[in-house]
Design an enzyme around this catalytic site. Structure first.
Site, PDB file in Angstrom:
ATOM      1  N   THR A   1       0.874  -1.187   0.000  1.00  0.00           N
ATOM      2  CA  THR A   1       0.000   0.000   0.000  1.00  0.00           C
ATOM      3  C   THR A   1       0.909   1.235   0.000  1.00  0.00           C
ATOM      4  O   THR A   1       1.324   1.683  -1.064  1.00  0.00           O
ATOM      5  CB  THR A   1      -0.965  -0.006   1.199  1.00  0.00           C
ATOM      6  OG1 THR A   1      -0.234  -0.226   2.396  1.00  0.00           O
ATOM      7  CG2 THR A   1      -2.009  -1.087   1.027  1.00  0.00           C
TER       8      THR A   1
ATOM      9  N   GLU B   1       6.343   4.721   7.342  1.00  0.00           N
ATOM     10  CA  GLU B   1       6.038   5.985   6.675  1.00  0.00           C
ATOM     11  C   GLU B   1       6.749   7.172   7.312  1.00  0.00           C
ATOM     12  O   GLU B   1       6.591   7.462   8.479  1.00  0.00           O
ATOM     13  CB  GLU B   1       4.539   6.256   6.745  1.00  0.00           C
ATOM     14  CG  GLU B   1       3.748   5.325   5.868  1.00  0.00           C
ATOM     15  CD  GLU B   1       2.261   5.552   6.010  1.00  0.00           C
ATOM     16  OE1 GLU B   1       1.864   6.268   6.932  1.00  0.00           O
ATOM     17  OE2 GLU B   1       1.530   5.014   5.188  1.00  0.00           O
TER      18      GLU B   1
ATOM     19  N   ASN C   1       0.256  11.054   6.868  1.00  0.00           N
ATOM     20  CA  ASN C   1      -0.946  10.605   7.557  1.00  0.00           C
ATOM     21  C   ASN C   1      -2.026  11.671   7.644  1.00  0.00           C
ATOM     22  O   ASN C   1      -3.164  11.368   7.994  1.00  0.00           O
ATOM     23  CB  ASN C   1      -0.582  10.088   8.943  1.00  0.00           C
ATOM     24  CG  ASN C   1       0.102   8.738   8.845  1.00  0.00           C
ATOM     25  OD1 ASN C   1      -0.512   7.764   8.426  1.00  0.00           O
ATOM     26  ND2 ASN C   1       1.376   8.698   9.177  1.00  0.00           N
TER      27      ASN C   1
ATOM     28  N   LYS D   1       3.529  -6.863   4.185  1.00  0.00           N
ATOM     29  CA  LYS D   1       3.284  -5.480   3.772  1.00  0.00           C
ATOM     30  C   LYS D   1       2.888  -4.680   5.004  1.00  0.00           C
ATOM     31  O   LYS D   1       2.468  -5.235   6.015  1.00  0.00           O
ATOM     32  CB  LYS D   1       2.199  -5.360   2.695  1.00  0.00           C
ATOM     33  CG  LYS D   1       0.799  -5.727   3.100  1.00  0.00           C
ATOM     34  CD  LYS D   1      -0.044  -4.739   3.862  1.00  0.00           C
ATOM     35  CE  LYS D   1       0.056  -3.323   3.367  1.00  0.00           C
ATOM     36  NZ  LYS D   1      -0.874  -2.451   4.183  1.00  0.00           N
TER      37      LYS D   1
ATOM     38  N   THR E   1      -2.922  -1.665   7.916  1.00  0.00           N
ATOM     39  CA  THR E   1      -2.725  -3.087   8.084  1.00  0.00           C
ATOM     40  C   THR E   1      -1.332  -3.638   7.849  1.00  0.00           C
ATOM     41  O   THR E   1      -0.662  -3.273   6.901  1.00  0.00           O
ATOM     42  CB  THR E   1      -3.648  -3.817   7.104  1.00  0.00           C
ATOM     43  OG1 THR E   1      -4.922  -3.286   7.303  1.00  0.00           O
ATOM     44  CG2 THR E   1      -3.627  -5.293   7.353  1.00  0.00           C
TER      45      THR E   1
END
Lengths: 388, 388
Positions: free
Chosen positions: B146, B264, B383, B173, B184
């Site tokens: 993702t 991230e 985010n 992932k 997730t």
């Protein structure tokens, strides 16, 4: 006026030279009585600063004659030398005021892990005593600021059953619990009501529970947090516990909202209200879980009404609820209904600074609200750049 | 190779059109046996996604014939329709493969609160089956990404007591648990060893406890987290539980480190090791408290070895320790000694991506390490901007 609004108090705020900026950095609040009743609530962090250890002992007998506060250094994680410095500060102030050192509370705020410059603190005490007066509440409030952008004051005027008035005044510093090495929230509240130490203690604990303990900027707990309540009895007013408690809660909630409103780098002030909960504790637990979700907080910063992140946080708690009966509204738009998709998320506006998140647990009749902020670039900036 | 390194497995990764980007978005792993033993660990979030509810049931009998995974939609908080979509996906794939739908696990990742486009999912299943082959493990790993910037694969080669070899392969992932609506973490691990479902389950739980559960990017828990372990028995190798567990832990830790390494917006990968603890749980609790402190995480981003923020976080735990006997080292420099000031903080370099924080509780002999990241501008950016 703040802490000097009630009768029987003097205060001072001066510059001792603790801050590189040259801004005021020491404050004093003196209770001239006739009563010297006091109560205090301190951080529950087990790594507590030297002034917290000291002031806990001072408060043990319910009497405080004076409080000295400094910004520019937390005196936390400073070992035996740090405690000796707090002790010496109380002794010196007590000598200047002609009171017992055991009745002098000390509060510090600033960077953790550095010794206070006692060659500046001790002369500062003399300046404080020289400047202490009944109109200097705001000067004291200014002198305890660290990363605060504005000083915080609040007051309340009430009456006892015979119609005799009393007042409560308060000052606070701290950018929520957001601020870093200088994370501390310091609050001093004064009143000229006649209230026993036992009642002061009970009412203060309840007011703190419903105000400062429900302001949760970033879940971080300071080593120095202190809330002190001093009663001079100078008004001759004997309020009921209910009336006094109401006024105290109002002052505490007012100050707590001001702390959240000035939290470092925040772009939104967020109230998270959980209702229809099986217990008040459940409601508080759920609201706090959402308030501590970085994903939720960044979403609000991005003006994204991301209710999935609300539900994700709710799901981590042990509160009573059925996931398929959860409802969530943001700013009045019910975007999650029965645990699934509700109204169109595009109907939610997050342009205003104030945000209201309402979580319906459908499990009872209790509720609680936690106040928090969004997580922003400025938060990261201020907290990554602070001590370097 | 990853999940197709072990004998007895086919995989596929294709583009069904779920993602606006046009990148691969559906993956398949088929266990051709002879054994179809399996174990699974799922999110403990009470707001669990439809595929989690489904796959928990599938795993109940310890048998899985195939796993289908999609990115581009989490199918969480999607109500009865969402569950029906998961069910229909499993039924359709089972029909295509000639197996029972009750032996088909389903995993989804992407935004919460949106229904999956079944008009794309169902044709995607046919494409997956058509493309399934023994060399497509990496294609499957690509299709579950993702916000990941790189795909994550790991493998292990071991031997049973008779010298017969077996392999373990895995793909994962997730940008830690950092990622937002698409929070997730999905992991599929395959092995050609002959291992009973009971041992698979026990070894998987232990390996997850020591790997993924100790990777804590931002304390947020997904609605979709799933770790599946499939054993084909095709190698004819009967490893001991100890040997198999060792290999499984190695693969899980490897994948967990890759997740943290790709979190991230992270600029530092931080290992927080607590040692000399009274129990392993104490050590884990302390490390996790530090890993979840935004103040600590922003300090590391700012290359500031702010040990006061480490101690503040330690102090919030109920672990056994004496605040005056705590030691903290960052990258080998003992900047906090006996709860106070240690070596000069300027000796600490935080220029490298890898950071090691060592907390000595001086209270016992146990230890644990939590892996986390710093809190950065890019985290806030990614985010806050994600779903808008």
């Amino acid at each position: 006026m703040s802490v000097t609004l009630p009768l029987g108090f003097r205060a001072a705020g001066i510059t001792a030279g603790l801050k590189a900026s040259g801004k005021p950095d020491m404050a004093l609040v003196i209770n001239d009585g006739p009563t010297k009743h006091a109560a205090g609530v301190f951080t529950s962090n087990r790594v507590a600063a030297a002034p917290v250890h000291w002031s806990r002992q001072v408060l043990a007998d319910g009497r405080v004659d004076a409080v000295v506060l400094n910004s520019g250094g937390a005196n936390a994680c400073t070992g035996p030398q740090g405690f000796q410095n707090t002790h010496a500060t109380a002794e010196r102030l007590a000598a200047l005021l002609g009171v017992s050192a055991g009745d002098v509370a000390v509060c510090s705020t600033g960077l953790i892990g550095e010794q206070l410059p006692m060659d500046k603190i001790l002369p500062g005490l003399e300046l404080l005593v020289d400047n202490a007066g009944p109109d200097a509440g705001s000067a004291a409030a200014d002198a305890i600021m660290t990363t605060d952008t504005v000083s915080k004051e609040a007051s309340y005027i009430g009456f006892d059953p015979l119609g005799t008035g009393f007042t409560i005044g308060g000052m606070a510093k701290g950018a929520g619990m957001l601020a870093p090495g200088l994370a501390t929230m310091l609050v001093v509240i004064t009143t000229d009501a006649i209230v026993s130490p036992e009642l002061l203690d009970a009412e203060l604990r309840e007011a703190v529970r419903l105000s400062f303990n429900r302001a949760d900027s970033d879940g971080c707990m300071s080593t120095n947090d202190t809330v002190l309540l001093l009663a001079s009895g100078a008004s001759g007013s004997y309020p009921t516990g209910e009336e006094f408690g109401k006024g105290l809660q109002e002052v505490c909630k007012n100050l707590a909202r001001q702390l959240i409103g000035d939290a470092e780098g925040a772009a939104h002030d967020i109230a998270i209200r959980t209702f229809n909960a099986a217990s008040e504790l459940d409601a508080e637990t759920v609201s706090r879980a959402v308030a501590r979700s970085n994903l939720f907080k960044t979403a609000i910063f991005g003006k994204d009404p991301n209710w999935g992140r609300v539900l994700s946080a709710v799901g981590t708690t042990d509160a009573v609820f059925d996931p398929d009966r959860l409802n969530v509204a943001i700013n009045g738009v019910q975007i999650c209904r029965n645990g699934g998709i509700g109204e169109d998320r595009s109907l939610v506006s997050l342009e205003d600074r104030e945000v209201l998140v309402e979580i319906d647990l459908n499990a009872g009749e209790d509720e609680a609200t936690i106040w928090t902020n969004d997580l922003t670039h400025d938060y990261v900036h201020e907290n990554s750049a602070y001590s370097s």
